[in-house]
Design an enzyme around this catalytic site. Structure first.
Site, PDB file in Angstrom:
ATOM      1  N   LYS A 165      -0.693  -3.992  -6.407  1.00 27.75           N
ATOM      2  CA  LYS A 165      -0.642  -4.401  -5.008  1.00 27.75           C
ATOM      3  C   LYS A 165      -1.749  -3.675  -4.250  1.00 27.75           C
ATOM      4  O   LYS A 165      -1.974  -2.487  -4.466  1.00 27.75           O
ATOM      5  CB  LYS A 165       0.727  -4.054  -4.440  1.00 27.75           C
ATOM      6  N   SER A 193       6.795  -7.891   0.451  1.00 26.41           N
ATOM      7  CA  SER A 193       5.379  -7.962   0.774  1.00 26.41           C
ATOM      8  C   SER A 193       4.481  -7.929  -0.476  1.00 26.41           C
ATOM      9  O   SER A 193       3.267  -8.167  -0.372  1.00 26.41           O
ATOM     10  CB  SER A 193       4.989  -6.789   1.692  1.00 26.41           C
ATOM     11  N   SER A 252      10.542  -5.016  -0.752  1.00 26.66           N
ATOM     12  CA  SER A 252       9.286  -5.672  -1.105  1.00 26.66           C
ATOM     13  C   SER A 252       8.871  -5.575  -2.563  1.00 26.66           C
ATOM     14  O   SER A 252       7.881  -6.183  -2.954  1.00 26.66           O
ATOM     15  CB  SER A 252       8.155  -5.141  -0.218  1.00 26.66           C
TER      16      SER A 252
END
Length: 521
Positions: free
Chosen positions: A108, A184, A208
Site C-alpha cells: 500500500k 482504504s 482498512s
C-alpha cells in the site's frame, strides 16, 4: 552394433522411470500457487524468481492498465527483474535466506520503500521519496522479498471517491468491475485478487485491511497492535493503527508474518511483542487437515446485524459456522458480552484527535529534504484539497481532552469484556461476520460503510479473515476469527483448517490465467 539384452533392459527401465517421474510432477496455475508451491518449483529448478516476477509483470500489463483496467498499481519498480536476478544468483551460490526468498510483494502506498515514492495516493505528495526503507519493506527485503511496487489506495489526505485517490484515480473490484474493491487498502486488495503479486501489505485505522480483504475474497490479518512495527508508515492514529498481510492463502499470510513480526526500537509499541513471536515462525501452525479439531470457538452474536439487507451474507456466515463445527471444533453459540459492540467500536476511534500527531511523526522522519515538515505546511501548500483538515491540525493537548480520553477508556472496556468472555468459555477464538453488506457500487460512493466492524482495531486484538463465499451478485463475504492479543499462531491454525474445508477462493473471471503461467515441480 547390437545392444545386448542387459543394455536394452537398462534403457527401458530408465524410460519407465522418467515417465513415472513425469506423472508424479505437479503443476498449478500461478494465481492458485502458494509460497510453498513456489519454493518447491525453485527447489526443483523449474522456476526462477526472475521468471516469477515476469509472470506478475505480465499480469499487471494485461489487466491493470489494459483489459479490465483494474488500476490497482500506482507504481511498479523498473528494477524488479534486476533484483530477482540477483536473488536467483544468491540462491544458487548460498541458498535461500528464508521462505520468502525471491517472492514478489506489493505495498500500500503509505509504506516507505527506498527507491520508490510514497504518496498515500495524495497528489500533493507526488514524487515524495523516502531516504530509507520503512520497517515492513526492510524486513521483507532482508528476508529476500522483492518489493514489486506500490498500490493505489483511498486518498489519505484529500477528498476522493471510495477506493480512489487524487493521484491514482479509481481502483475497480476484479470480481465485479462496477463495484468498489474496499478501502482504504483498495489497490492492495484488488491487486492480490487479480494476482499482480504473491502477497500485499495493507494498513488500517479502523477496517482498512479487513474491508478490502473481505471484498476481494482474500485472507487477511489485522495483527495484534505491537506485533508489526509502523516505522516508515503514514498513519491516521498512533494508538490503533496497524499494518498487516493480505494474501490468497493462509500459508502465504503466515510466511509473510514470519518476516515482519517482532520488536522495533523505533516503534516502542512493539515492545509488547517480546516473548510472543514463536520460535520457528508462523508457518509451522498452518494445519489444513486438523486445524479445527478439538478447538473451542465462540460465536459472538453481538457482531451480527439484523434486517433483510443482511440476510444473504448472514446465511453464508451461518454455513461457515456449520463447516467449522463439522471439521471438529466445539462451537459455543450464542455468546454475548452484553455490550453494544457494533456501535461502541465505531464510536471509539480517535483518528480525528491523533491525525496531526501521526502525520507530523511520519513527515519528521523523511529528513531535511522532506517536502513538508508538518501537517500545517501540507495544508497551507494544498488548501484546495486539505482545508477540511485545519480543525484536526488545531487539536488541543490530548492529556486533558475529555472526549478523547473517554474513547480510550471505552476501548479498554471492550477489550476486558472480550477477554472475560473467552476466559469464561475457554475459547480459542471468537467468530462472526466481518460484514454482512457486500461491496457497494462505485456510483453509490460511500453508501455501504455502515456494514463494517471496527472491533479488532479498537481493541488491538488480532482479526484474521477467510473467504466465506459469494452473494448472488458474485460479491465476496468473509468470516472473521478474533483472538486474544498475540494469539496469531492459534488463529493461523484455525483459519487454515477452515480454509481447507470451505474452499471459497477463486480467481476473478475478469482477470483469468494467462497462457503459459503454470508452475510445475
Amino acid at each position: 552394433m547390437r545392444l545386448n539384452y542387459l543394455s536394452l533392459a537398462f534403457i527401458l527401465a530408465l524410460q519407465i522411470g522418467l515417465s513415472a517421474s513425469s506423472l508424479r510432477a505437479e503443476s498449478i496455475d500461478l494465481a492458485n500457487a502458494t509460497i510453498e508451491d513456489i519454493n518447491k518449483a525453485f527447489d526443483a529448478g523449474t522456476l526462477t524468481s526472475e521468471k516469477l516476477v515476469q509472470m506478475y509483470l505480465d499480469r499487471i500489463e494485461a489487466y491493470d492498465k489494459e483489459g479490465p483496467a483494474i488500476n490497482a498499481m500506482i507504481y511498479v519498480d523498473p528494477k524488479a527483474l534486476e533484483f530477482a536476478r540477483e536473488l536467483d544468483k544468491e540462491r544458487a551460490e548460498k541458498g535461500p535466506r528464508s521462505t520468502i526468498h525471491g517472492i514478489p510483494f506489493i505495498l500500500k502506498d503509505l509504506f516507505d520503500a527506498e527507491g520508490q515514492p510514497t504518496t498515500a495516493g495524495f497528489v500533493g505528495l507526488e514524487g515524495s521519496m523516502p531516504w530509507r526503507d520503512g520497517w515492513v519493506a526492510k524486513k521483507l527485503r532482508e528476508n529476500g522479498g522483492i518489493i514489486l511496487g506500490k498500490t493505489n489506495m483511498n486518498d489519505w489526505f484529500a477528498r476522493a471517491p471510495w477506493g480512489a485517490s487524487t493521484l491514482g484515480g479509481q481502483t475497480l473490484n476484479p470480481y465485479a468491475l462496477e463495484y468498489v474493491p474496499g478501502g482504504s487498502s483498495s489497490g492492495s486488495g484488488a491487486g492480490i485478487a487479480a494476482a499482480f503479486a504473491q502477497v500485499s501489505f495493507g494498513s488500517e485505522t479502523g477496517v482498512s485491511i479487513r474491508n478490502p480483504t473481505s471484498e476481494n475474497n482474500l485472507v487477511g490479518l489485522a495483527p495484534t497492535l505491537g506485533l508489526v512495527s509502523r516505522t516508515g508508515m503514514i498513519m491516521n492514529a498512533l494508538t490503533h493503527e496497524r499494518g498487516g498481510p493480505m494474501s490468497r492463502s493462509v500459508y502465504d499470510l503466515a510466511a509473510t508474518l514470519e518476516a515482519v513480526a517482532g520488536f522495533d526500537p523505533e516503534d516502542l509499541v512493539t515492545m509488547a511483542s517480546r516473548g510472543h513471536v514463536p520460535e520457528g515462525g508462523y508457518v509451522q501452525f498452518v494445519d489444513p487437515e486438523s486445524g479445527l479439531q478439538g478447538a473451542r470457538i465462540g460465536v459472538l452474536r453481538d457482531m451480527f446485524r439484523s434486517g433483510e439487507i443482511h440476510e444473504e451474507a448472514t446465511a453464508l456466515i451461518e454455513t461457515a459456522i456449520e463447516q467449522i463445527e463439522e471439521a471438529g471444533a466445539t462451537v459455543i453459540d450464542p455468546l454475548s458480552t452484553g455490550l453494544p459492540l457494533l456501535s461502541l467500536a465505531t464510536n471509539t476511534r480517535v483518528s480525528a484527535w491523533e491525525k496531526k500527531a501521526a502525520t507530523d511523526y511520519y513527515l519528521s522522519g523523511l529528513g531535511p529534504n522532506a517536502r513538508y515538515k508538518n501537517m500545517t505546511e501540507m495544508i497551507d501548500a494544498n488548501p484546495d484539497h486539505l482545508e477540511r483538515l485545519r480543525e484536526r491540525d488545531q487539536v488541543d493537548d490530548l492529556d486533558f481532552n475529555g472526549p478523547y480520553l473517554s474513547r480510550l477508556k471505552n476501548r479498554e472496556m471492550m477489550g476486558e469484556a472480550l477477554i472475560r468472555l473467552m476466559d469464561e468459555y475457554q475459547l480459542d477464538a471468537l467468530v462472526f461476520p466481518f460484514k454482512t453488506l457486500p461491496a457497494s457500487k462505485i456510483a453509490d460512493g460511500w453508501s455501504n460503510r455502515e456494514g463494517d466492524n471496527a472491533l479488532s482495531s479498537q481493541t488491538g486484538f488480532p482479526g484474521l479473515l477467510v473467504p466465506a463465499g459469494f452473494t448472488e451478485e458474485n460479491l465476496p463475504i468473509a468470516i472473521e476469527f478474533l483472538g486474544r492479543p498475540f494469539s496469531e499462531p492459534t488463529l493461523i491454525k484455525l483459519a487454515s483448517g477452515y480454509e481447507a474445508v470451505s474452499k471459497n477462493r477463486k480467481l476473478p473471471e475478469n482477470t483469468p490465467p494467462l497462457k503459459g503461467q503454470t508452475i510445475s515441480y
